[in-house]
Scaffold this motif. Structure first.
Motif, PDB file in Angstrom:
ATOM      1  N   MET A   1       0.841  -1.191   0.000  1.00 41.91           N
ATOM      2  CA  MET A   1       0.000   0.000   0.000  1.00 41.91           C
ATOM      3  C   MET A   1       0.883   1.250   0.000  1.00 41.91           C
ATOM      4  SD  MET A   1      -3.206  -0.763   0.118  1.00 41.91           S
ATOM      5  CE  MET A   1      -4.297  -2.073   0.503  1.00 41.91           C
ATOM      6  N   GLN A   2       0.403   2.264  -0.674  1.00 42.35           N
ATOM      7  CA  GLN A   2       1.106   3.535  -0.725  1.00 42.35           C
ATOM      8  C   GLN A   2       0.164   4.639  -0.269  1.00 42.35           C
ATOM      9  OE1 GLN A   2       3.097   4.500  -4.387  1.00 42.35           O
ATOM     10  NE2 GLN A   2       3.054   2.373  -5.021  1.00 42.35           N
ATOM     11  N   GLU A   3       0.736   5.728   0.226  1.00 43.69           N
ATOM     12  CA  GLU A   3      -0.058   6.896   0.572  1.00 43.69           C
ATOM     13  C   GLU A   3       0.196   7.983  -0.451  1.00 43.69           C
ATOM     14  OE1 GLU A   3       0.329   8.366   4.548  1.00 43.69           O
ATOM     15  OE2 GLU A   3      -0.287   6.471   5.425  1.00 43.69           O
ATOM     16  N   VAL A   4      -0.889   8.608  -0.902  1.00 41.71           N
ATOM     17  CA  VAL A   4      -0.817   9.720  -1.838  1.00 41.71           C
ATOM     18  C   VAL A   4      -1.241  10.974  -1.092  1.00 41.71           C
ATOM     19  CG1 VAL A   4      -1.796  10.687  -3.962  1.00 41.71           C
ATOM     20  CG2 VAL A   4      -1.311   8.241  -3.803  1.00 41.71           C
ATOM     21  N   GLU A   5      -0.455  12.029  -1.217  1.00 38.38           N
ATOM     22  CA  GLU A   5      -0.788  13.305  -0.582  1.00 38.38           C
ATOM     23  C   GLU A   5      -1.798  14.049  -1.438  1.00 38.38           C
ATOM     24  OE1 GLU A   5       3.027  15.229  -0.277  1.00 38.38           O
ATOM     25  OE2 GLU A   5       3.345  14.391   1.730  1.00 38.38           O
ATOM     26  N   VAL A   6      -2.811  14.592  -0.797  1.00 41.43           N
ATOM     27  CA  VAL A   6      -3.756  15.481  -1.459  1.00 41.43           C
ATOM     28  C   VAL A   6      -3.300  16.891  -1.133  1.00 41.43           C
ATOM     29  CG1 VAL A   6      -6.152  16.233  -1.617  1.00 41.43           C
ATOM     30  CG2 VAL A   6      -5.627  13.816  -1.169  1.00 41.43           C
ATOM     31  N   LYS A   7      -2.871  17.616  -2.165  1.00 41.05           N
ATOM     32  CA  LYS A   7      -2.331  18.958  -1.949  1.00 41.05           C
ATOM     33  C   LYS A   7      -3.276  20.018  -2.488  1.00 41.05           C
ATOM     34  CE  LYS A   7       2.506  17.612  -2.061  1.00 41.05           C
ATOM     35  NZ  LYS A   7       3.812  17.850  -2.685  1.00 41.05           N
ATOM     36  N   LEU A   8      -3.197  21.191  -1.865  1.00 39.20           N
ATOM     37  CA  LEU A   8      -3.955  22.337  -2.353  1.00 39.20           C
ATOM     38  C   LEU A   8      -3.273  22.836  -3.614  1.00 39.20           C
ATOM     39  CD1 LEU A   8      -6.156  24.457  -2.129  1.00 39.20           C
ATOM     40  CD2 LEU A   8      -4.623  25.783  -0.667  1.00 39.20           C
TER      41      LEU A   8
END
Length: 101
Positions: free
Chosen positions: A1-8
């Motif tokens: 599993m990987q984490e993806v950053e949600v950026k503004l």
């Protein structure tokens, strides 16, 4: 599993935006295209949509926060698909069946 950053990103024509509403909470399932945040900047509003499907694992902001462009708003855990760049500050996954040959 990987984490993806949600950026503004620059969804509003401003250097910063106010988090007006948060649509998803940690541990909720997120599908690509789901509304994640309603934002306000320079007297205009916009909605930030999910670029990936997965599970929201962390919120880094709260409603009412004013954050600069580029800030991490949340993290979404995605499967083991390949994570690729789709634009400045954005990431998306390409499921195995959609990958080019």
């Amino acid at each position: 599993m990987q984490e993806v950053e949600v950026k503004l990103t620059t969804v509003v024509a401003a250097r910063e935006a106010k988090i007006v509403r948060i649509h998803r909470q940690p541990n909720e399932i997120v599908n690509r295209g789901d509304a994640l945040f309603d934002l306000e900047g320079n007297k205009e509003t916009a909605t930030l949509y999910a670029q990936v499907s997965g599970k929201m694992v962390a919120l880094e902001v709260a409603e009412g926060d004013v954050v600069p462009t580029g800030s991490v708003l949340a993290r979404i855990e995605v499967g083991d698909e390949e994570v690729v760049s789709v634009g400045e500050g954005e990431e998306a996954t390409i499921p195995e069946k959609e990958k080019p040959s």
